[in-house]
Write a protein that holds these residues in place. Structure first.
Motif, PDB file in Angstrom:
ATOM      1  N   PHE A   1      -7.189   2.985  -8.358  1.00  0.00           N
ATOM      2  CA  PHE A   1      -8.176   2.231  -8.203  1.00  0.00           C
ATOM      3  C   PHE A   1      -8.226   1.338  -9.050  1.00  0.00           C
ATOM      4  O   PHE A   1      -8.411   0.073  -8.510  1.00  0.00           O
ATOM      5  CB  PHE A   1      -9.466   2.982  -7.783  1.00  0.00           C
ATOM      6  N   SER A   2      -7.965   1.321 -10.319  1.00  0.00           N
ATOM      7  CA  SER A   2      -7.856   0.174 -11.160  1.00  0.00           C
ATOM      8  C   SER A   2      -6.908  -0.415 -11.106  1.00  0.00           C
ATOM      9  O   SER A   2      -6.813  -1.857 -11.338  1.00  0.00           O
ATOM     10  CB  SER A   2      -8.300   0.663 -12.502  1.00  0.00           C
ATOM     11  N   VAL A   3      -5.608  -0.093 -10.799  1.00  0.00           N
ATOM     12  CA  VAL A   3      -4.631  -1.051 -10.614  1.00  0.00           C
ATOM     13  C   VAL A   3      -4.318  -1.391  -9.069  1.00  0.00           C
ATOM     14  O   VAL A   3      -3.558  -2.565  -9.133  1.00  0.00           O
ATOM     15  CB  VAL A   3      -3.272   0.050 -10.805  1.00  0.00           C
ATOM     16  N   GLY A   4      -4.889  -0.608  -8.169  1.00  0.00           N
ATOM     17  CA  GLY A   4      -4.236  -0.996  -6.686  1.00  0.00           C
ATOM     18  C   GLY A   4      -5.100  -2.367  -6.207  1.00  0.00           C
ATOM     19  O   GLY A   4      -4.132  -3.152  -5.601  1.00  0.00           O
ATOM     20  N   PHE A   5      -6.236  -2.608  -6.619  1.00  0.00           N
ATOM     21  CA  PHE A   5      -7.085  -3.486  -6.195  1.00  0.00           C
ATOM     22  C   PHE A   5      -6.515  -4.747  -6.534  1.00  0.00           C
ATOM     23  O   PHE A   5      -6.202  -5.957  -5.796  1.00  0.00           O
ATOM     24  CB  PHE A   5      -8.497  -3.451  -6.643  1.00  0.00           C
TER      25      PHE A   5
ATOM     26  N   ASN B   1       0.853  -1.192   0.072  1.00  0.00           N
ATOM     27  CA  ASN B   1      -0.013  -0.149   0.045  1.00  0.00           C
ATOM     28  C   ASN B   1       0.936   1.373  -0.031  1.00  0.00           C
ATOM     29  O   ASN B   1       0.703   2.225  -0.565  1.00  0.00           O
ATOM     30  CB  ASN B   1      -0.919   0.043   1.226  1.00  0.00           C
ATOM     31  N   LEU B   2       2.059   1.079   0.658  1.00  0.00           N
ATOM     32  CA  LEU B   2       2.870   2.398   0.665  1.00  0.00           C
ATOM     33  C   LEU B   2       3.568   2.534  -0.651  1.00  0.00           C
ATOM     34  O   LEU B   2       3.508   3.665  -1.272  1.00  0.00           O
ATOM     35  CB  LEU B   2       3.955   2.322   1.805  1.00  0.00           C
ATOM     36  N   ALA B   3       3.845   1.361  -1.506  1.00  0.00           N
ATOM     37  CA  ALA B   3       4.385   1.432  -2.741  1.00  0.00           C
ATOM     38  C   ALA B   3       3.417   2.022  -3.621  1.00  0.00           C
ATOM     39  O   ALA B   3       3.456   2.885  -4.394  1.00  0.00           O
ATOM     40  CB  ALA B   3       4.996   0.175  -3.214  1.00  0.00           C
ATOM     41  N   LEU B   4       2.197   1.577  -3.640  1.00  0.00           N
ATOM     42  CA  LEU B   4       1.060   2.030  -4.168  1.00  0.00           C
ATOM     43  C   LEU B   4       0.865   3.722  -4.216  1.00  0.00           C
ATOM     44  O   LEU B   4       0.409   4.332  -5.314  1.00  0.00           O
ATOM     45  CB  LEU B   4      -0.298   1.593  -4.317  1.00  0.00           C
ATOM     46  N   GLY B   5       0.844   3.805  -2.850  1.00  0.00           N
ATOM     47  CA  GLY B   5       0.819   5.355  -2.546  1.00  0.00           C
ATOM     48  C   GLY B   5       1.888   6.312  -3.173  1.00  0.00           C
ATOM     49  O   GLY B   5       1.494   7.509  -3.631  1.00  0.00           O
ATOM     50  N   PHE B   6       2.943   5.775  -3.033  1.00  0.00           N
ATOM     51  CA  PHE B   6       4.338   6.157  -3.902  1.00  0.00           C
ATOM     52  C   PHE B   6       3.971   6.579  -5.413  1.00  0.00           C
ATOM     53  O   PHE B   6       4.288   7.568  -5.908  1.00  0.00           O
ATOM     54  CB  PHE B   6       5.401   5.653  -3.649  1.00  0.00           C
TER      55      PHE B   6
ATOM     56  N   ALA C   1       2.790   9.550 -10.630  1.00  0.00           N
ATOM     57  CA  ALA C   1       2.135   9.323 -11.690  1.00  0.00           C
ATOM     58  C   ALA C   1       0.751   9.624 -11.467  1.00  0.00           C
ATOM     59  O   ALA C   1       0.145   8.422 -11.158  1.00  0.00           O
ATOM     60  CB  ALA C   1       2.256   7.862 -12.570  1.00  0.00           C
ATOM     61  N   PRO C   2       0.375  10.841 -10.990  1.00  0.00           N
ATOM     62  CA  PRO C   2      -1.108  10.951 -10.915  1.00  0.00           C
ATOM     63  C   PRO C   2      -2.336  10.720 -11.736  1.00  0.00           C
ATOM     64  O   PRO C   2      -3.347  10.521 -11.528  1.00  0.00           O
ATOM     65  CB  PRO C   2      -1.066  12.691 -10.435  1.00  0.00           C
ATOM     66  N   GLN C   3      -1.674  10.719 -12.969  1.00  0.00           N
ATOM     67  CA  GLN C   3      -2.496  10.269 -14.132  1.00  0.00           C
ATOM     68  C   GLN C   3      -2.992   8.877 -14.277  1.00  0.00           C
ATOM     69  O   GLN C   3      -3.817   8.396 -14.913  1.00  0.00           O
ATOM     70  CB  GLN C   3      -1.846  10.486 -15.573  1.00  0.00           C
ATOM     71  N   LEU C   4      -2.161   8.145 -13.342  1.00  0.00           N
ATOM     72  CA  LEU C   4      -2.398   6.498 -13.469  1.00  0.00           C
ATOM     73  C   LEU C   4      -3.663   6.535 -12.241  1.00  0.00           C
ATOM     74  O   LEU C   4      -3.724   7.078 -11.129  1.00  0.00           O
ATOM     75  CB  LEU C   4      -1.126   5.812 -12.576  1.00  0.00           C
ATOM     76  N   SER C   5      -4.612   5.642 -12.959  1.00  0.00           N
ATOM     77  CA  SER C   5      -5.797   5.254 -11.945  1.00  0.00           C
ATOM     78  C   SER C   5      -5.354   4.390 -10.761  1.00  0.00           C
ATOM     79  O   SER C   5      -5.400   2.970 -11.189  1.00  0.00           O
ATOM     80  CB  SER C   5      -6.889   4.635 -12.657  1.00  0.00           C
TER      81      SER C   5
END
Length: 262
Positions: free
Chosen positions: A224-228, A208-213, A218-222
């Motif tokens: 929610f669609s990638v993190g789950f 989760n920390l890596a996904l937050g980083f 890259a704010p343009q990366l969605s």
């Protein structure tokens, strides 16, 4: 040929006190064993037929009855006899509840892991509430399989036989509660659940920390669609780490249950 004038028949007579003593000597251990069979994990499962459960409890109580330590001169129709009946039911149910309480640690650990993976997310939107986590169900099933592989059901019956010495048949129906200490077992359950789930929770925290980083870089990366999918795959990998620890956790849980009974 010699003639026989007749034969004498011997009449065996039993007094009411003897019948009451024999009935109490068999029925009191039977009630304790049957109460355990009605509350303990595996033994109380609905796939175990009621007739087979009663027959198994009768067989165990028949073997235990000679050294169960039933007080002499007990009549089940008296107030003292009813108190002894209540004690046997309380002791059997307390042992079964303690075993079931220890096995709830796998459901708690599954809730910790499933919440980080996202599998428990549906429970927040359930209108009825109280849905069981899929990870908790899987860990609980795995623990039951390990319990059977370790002959845990036989260990429970052996602990019940030992309880006739640790908690003898007597006037105090709540002595077993002071012996088992459910409050202490509750604390040990939370400790074991936390230690079992800690590796997976730490791994999911790192993901989760890596996904937050990544979401900050890259704010343009969605996210929610990638993190789950990422958290779910990482969680499945974390379960591979947790699975080998289930058998030691079952062994330690059984030791905690058997320690007060000697």
């Amino acid at each position: 040929m010699p003639a026989f004038a007749g034969t004498a028949t011997d009449v065996v007579a039993f007094s009411q006190l003897q019948l009451d003593a024999w009935l109490a000597g068999l029925l009191l251990p039977f009630l304790r064993v049957l109460s355990l069979f009605g509350a303990a994990p595996i033994l109380s499962h609905r796939s175990f037929p009621m007739r087979a459960r009663i027959a198994s409890a009768g067989a165990v109580s028949f073997a235990v009855a000679p050294f169960a330590g039933v007080p002499a001169g007990v009549s089940l129709a008296s107030m003292a006899g009813l108190g002894l009946v209540a004690q046997q039911v309380v002791v059997g149910l307390a042992l079964g509840f303690a075993a079931r309480l220890l096995f709830s640690l796998f459901e708690i650990a599954g809730e910790f892991i499933g919440l980080q993976m996202g599998f428990s997310f549906a429970g927040f939107f359930d209108p009825h509430g109280g849905t069981e986590s899929a990870v908790g169900s899987w860990l609980h099933t795995l623990a039951m399989m390990a319990f059977l592989a370790l002959d845990g059901h036989l260990v429970l019956i052996d602990a019940l036989v030992g309880s006739f010495k640790a908690v003898p048949i007597g006037p105090d129906p709540f002595a077993v509660i002071g012996l088992l200490r459910p409050d202490r077992l509750g604390g040990e359950v939370f400790r074991l659940a936390l230690s079992l789930a800690l590796p997976a929770v730490l791994l999911m925290l790192f993901v989760n920390l890596a996904l937050g980083f990544v979401s900050r870089v890259a704010p343009q990366l969605s996210i929610f669609s990638v993190g789950f999918p990422v958290t779910m795959l990482a969680g499945l990998g974390a379960l591979l780490i947790v699975a080998p620890q289930v058998e030691p956790a079952v062994t330690e849980a059984l030791k905690l249950l058997l320690a007060p009974l000697g």
